[in-house]
Each structure stands twice: as C-alpha cells, then as structure tokens.
Design a protein around this motif. Structure first.
Motif, PDB file in Angstrom:
ATOM      1  N   SER A  38      -0.071   4.387  -2.614  1.00 36.17           N
ATOM      2  CA  SER A  38       1.196   4.979  -3.289  1.00 36.17           C
ATOM      3  C   SER A  38       2.101   4.105  -2.549  1.00 36.17           C
ATOM      4  O   SER A  38       2.465   4.028  -1.445  1.00 36.17           O
ATOM      5  CB  SER A  38       1.101   6.366  -2.998  1.00 36.17           C
ATOM      6  OG  SER A  38       1.062   6.584  -1.794  1.00 36.17           O
ATOM      7  N   ALA A  39       3.085   3.964  -3.620  1.00 34.33           N
ATOM      8  CA  ALA A  39       4.299   3.371  -3.018  1.00 34.33           C
ATOM      9  C   ALA A  39       5.739   3.851  -3.675  1.00 34.33           C
ATOM     10  O   ALA A  39       5.639   4.227  -5.076  1.00 34.33           O
ATOM     11  CB  ALA A  39       4.394   1.794  -3.301  1.00 34.33           C
ATOM     12  N   GLY A  40       6.830   3.740  -3.324  1.00 33.43           N
ATOM     13  CA  GLY A  40       8.242   4.083  -3.917  1.00 33.43           C
ATOM     14  C   GLY A  40       9.266   4.041  -2.971  1.00 33.43           C
ATOM     15  O   GLY A  40       8.940   2.959  -1.800  1.00 33.43           O
ATOM     16  N   GLU A  63       0.081   1.374  -6.638  1.00 32.37           N
ATOM     17  CA  GLU A  63       0.167  -0.151  -6.565  1.00 32.37           C
ATOM     18  C   GLU A  63      -1.500  -0.739  -6.893  1.00 32.37           C
ATOM     19  O   GLU A  63      -2.148  -0.953  -6.228  1.00 32.37           O
ATOM     20  CB  GLU A  63       0.337  -0.725  -5.064  1.00 32.37           C
ATOM     21  CG  GLU A  63       1.837  -0.366  -4.661  1.00 32.37           C
ATOM     22  CD  GLU A  63       2.081  -0.997  -3.311  1.00 32.37           C
ATOM     23  OE1 GLU A  63       1.312  -1.157  -2.638  1.00 32.37           O
ATOM     24  OE2 GLU A  63       3.413  -1.509  -3.263  1.00 32.37           O
ATOM     25  N   ARG A  93       5.550   4.033   1.748  1.00 32.19           N
ATOM     26  CA  ARG A  93       4.170   3.528   1.355  1.00 32.19           C
ATOM     27  C   ARG A  93       3.060   4.192   2.269  1.00 32.19           C
ATOM     28  O   ARG A  93       3.148   4.267   3.297  1.00 32.19           O
ATOM     29  CB  ARG A  93       4.186   1.918   1.486  1.00 32.19           C
ATOM     30  CG  ARG A  93       2.857   1.267   1.216  1.00 32.19           C
ATOM     31  CD  ARG A  93       2.656  -0.140   1.290  1.00 32.19           C
ATOM     32  NE  ARG A  93       3.355  -0.750   0.398  1.00 32.19           N
ATOM     33  CZ  ARG A  93       4.064  -1.825   0.385  1.00 32.19           C
ATOM     34  NH1 ARG A  93       4.530  -2.128   1.556  1.00 32.19           N
ATOM     35  NH2 ARG A  93       4.753  -2.150  -0.713  1.00 32.19           N
ATOM     36  N   PRO A 142       4.469   2.049  -9.096  1.00 32.71           N
ATOM     37  CA  PRO A 142       5.301   2.670  -8.150  1.00 32.71           C
ATOM     38  C   PRO A 142       6.684   2.859  -8.403  1.00 32.71           C
ATOM     39  O   PRO A 142       7.147   1.856  -9.692  1.00 32.71           O
ATOM     40  CB  PRO A 142       5.163   1.122  -7.397  1.00 32.71           C
ATOM     41  CG  PRO A 142       3.919   0.441  -7.633  1.00 32.71           C
ATOM     42  CD  PRO A 142       3.582   0.901  -8.757  1.00 32.71           C
TER      43      PRO A 142
END
Lengths: 105, 145
Positions: B55-57, B75, B46, B83
């Motif tokens: 941003s996230a993953g 997100e 994140r 995501p």
C-alpha cells in the motif's frame, strides 16, 4: 480469501462478475460482451474466477454456463466487514497494553 | 464515491495511541509487516501487508495527538485502488480516560454500482477496506471456517 481478492483486482473480471450477478450466462455470451478481448483471455478470466470460488460453472453439452456464487460473495463480504474492525481492535490491544505499562512505571 | 467509517473506544490516552499511528515500529504492531512512513504533509506512506500487497500514498495532514490524513492505494497493476486514489483519515477524540478512534476511508471506487448491483457495490466497498487493512494476522479473523 486472497485468491478472491486477487481475482477481483482485474477490472474485466469484476465486469464479468457483474454480468453473471443475477443470471447464468454461457461463456460465449460473456465473451461477446467484450469486443476488444479475445475469447481465450475471457476463458482464462473465468477460470480464475471459478478457482477463486466467485463463480460456479455448469456444463450443458459443449456449452459452459457461469453465474456468480453469491453465497461465497456473502462469506467474503462478512469476512471483509470484520477485517477492518479487527485491525482497530489490534490497535486497541497494543495501545491499552502500552498505557498499562506507562501507568505501572 | 463511497466511504467507510469505523470507530473504536480505546482505554488509553491520545499520547499513548499517537505513536502507533506515526512511528513505523509501533504501526506494524497492529497494521502491516513493514512500514516506511514519513508523517508530515507530502511525506511518504508505504506499508507492506500480507506479503503480496504494497500500500502506498502520501501524508496530507498531520495534527499531533489529533489527526492524521494520508492518501492511499495499491502498487499493483490494474488494481482498482491505485496509489493516492483514496484517502484515510484517522482522528483521536479524548473522552475522559478513554480515546475514541475514528477511521474514515473515503474516495473508494463505486464503479460497481449498477442496476442490479447494490450488493456488489456494498461488497466492493468492503473489499477496499480489507485491502486497506492488510494482514489479518494468524490468530485473528474467521476466514476458512
């Protein structure tokens, strides 16, 4: 540029942009394309796209016509293209500085 | 699905570059402003960039000094890249006293491809990259000129 990116984050605004990519269309035709969306919602989307500089508006009597501002899109594309490159360049700069520090010690 | 590839040669060893990819404090020296990362398979990725974007993953593969792979998205309601929807792979290849860094962003949306939209598809791909890159920093980039 952030305004343009935010404008494009909404799927219907991207769809509108595709509609007016190669031809100028009146707002009523654009709204007719979206059966499930109210005209006022489409008007708001058009206003966002216009404020972001992604479409141009022309008034003809009571009608408003829209088309994609491809010059603006081209500028944005160029910017985005350079963007990722500059990210890696920053990585290079900080990594090379760190390498330099290591070798001094 | 579209993908984007970028490469750069860096005059540093993989040992020097690796922490810039996997340590939060060093990551944000070149990417984003706040990073919460746990670089091991299943670990969170994140990164806050440019203030308004998160941003996230999740990490998929981590091979020390060689490769880091994570899923990636944004997100934000209605974002074209949610995501986990795309994948970023960064690999390091040692070449003498330099390292080739290769970044591949794959799984980018290509819903924009249509009869008259080649330029637009191309544009959207670049858009995805701009978003994935985050904050360009105040002293870089040529926007607004």
């Amino acid at each position: 540029m952030d305004a343009a990116l935010k404008a494009l984050a909404e799927p219907r605004r991207r769809e509108i942009l595709r509609l007016v990519w190669t031809r100028e269309l009146p707002a009523t035709d654009i709204a007719d394309h979206f059966a499930e969306v109210t005209r006022s919602a489409i008007s708001q989307h058009l206003a966002v796209l216009k404020t972001a500089g992604l479409v141009t508006e022309r008034r003809d009597g009571t009608r408003r016509w829209y088309r994609a501002d491809r010059n603006e899109m081209k500028k944005l594309r160029t910017f985005l293209d350079e963007y990722w490159t500059s990210g890696l360049e920053r990585l290079r700069d900080v990594a090379e500085a760190a390498q330099h520090d290591k070798e001094k010690h | 699905m579209a993908q984007l590839v970028r490469e750069i040669m860096i005059e540093a060893t993989p040992e020097t570059i690796w922490p810039f990819l996997t340590e939060p404090d060093q990551l944000i020296e070149w990417h984003g402003t706040v990073a919460e990362i746990d670089p091991r398979p299943g670990g969170i990725y994140r990164v806050f960039v440019a203030g308004q974007f998160r941003s996230a993953g999740e990490y998929v593969e981590v091979v020390p000094l060689e490769k880091v792979v994570f899923t990636f998205g944004w997100e934000e309601d209605g974002h074209p890249i949610p995501p986990g929807s795309t994948t970023i792979e960064i690999t390091l290849h040692s070449e003498g006293d330099k390292t080739r860094v290769r970044l591949v962003h794959s799984g980018l949306p290509d819903d924009a491809i249509d009869d008259h939209g080649k330029g637009w598809a191309h544009y959207l791909e670049r858009l995805s990259v701009r978003i994935s890159g985050g904050d360009p920093g105040p002293d870089r980039g040529s926007e607004g000129q």
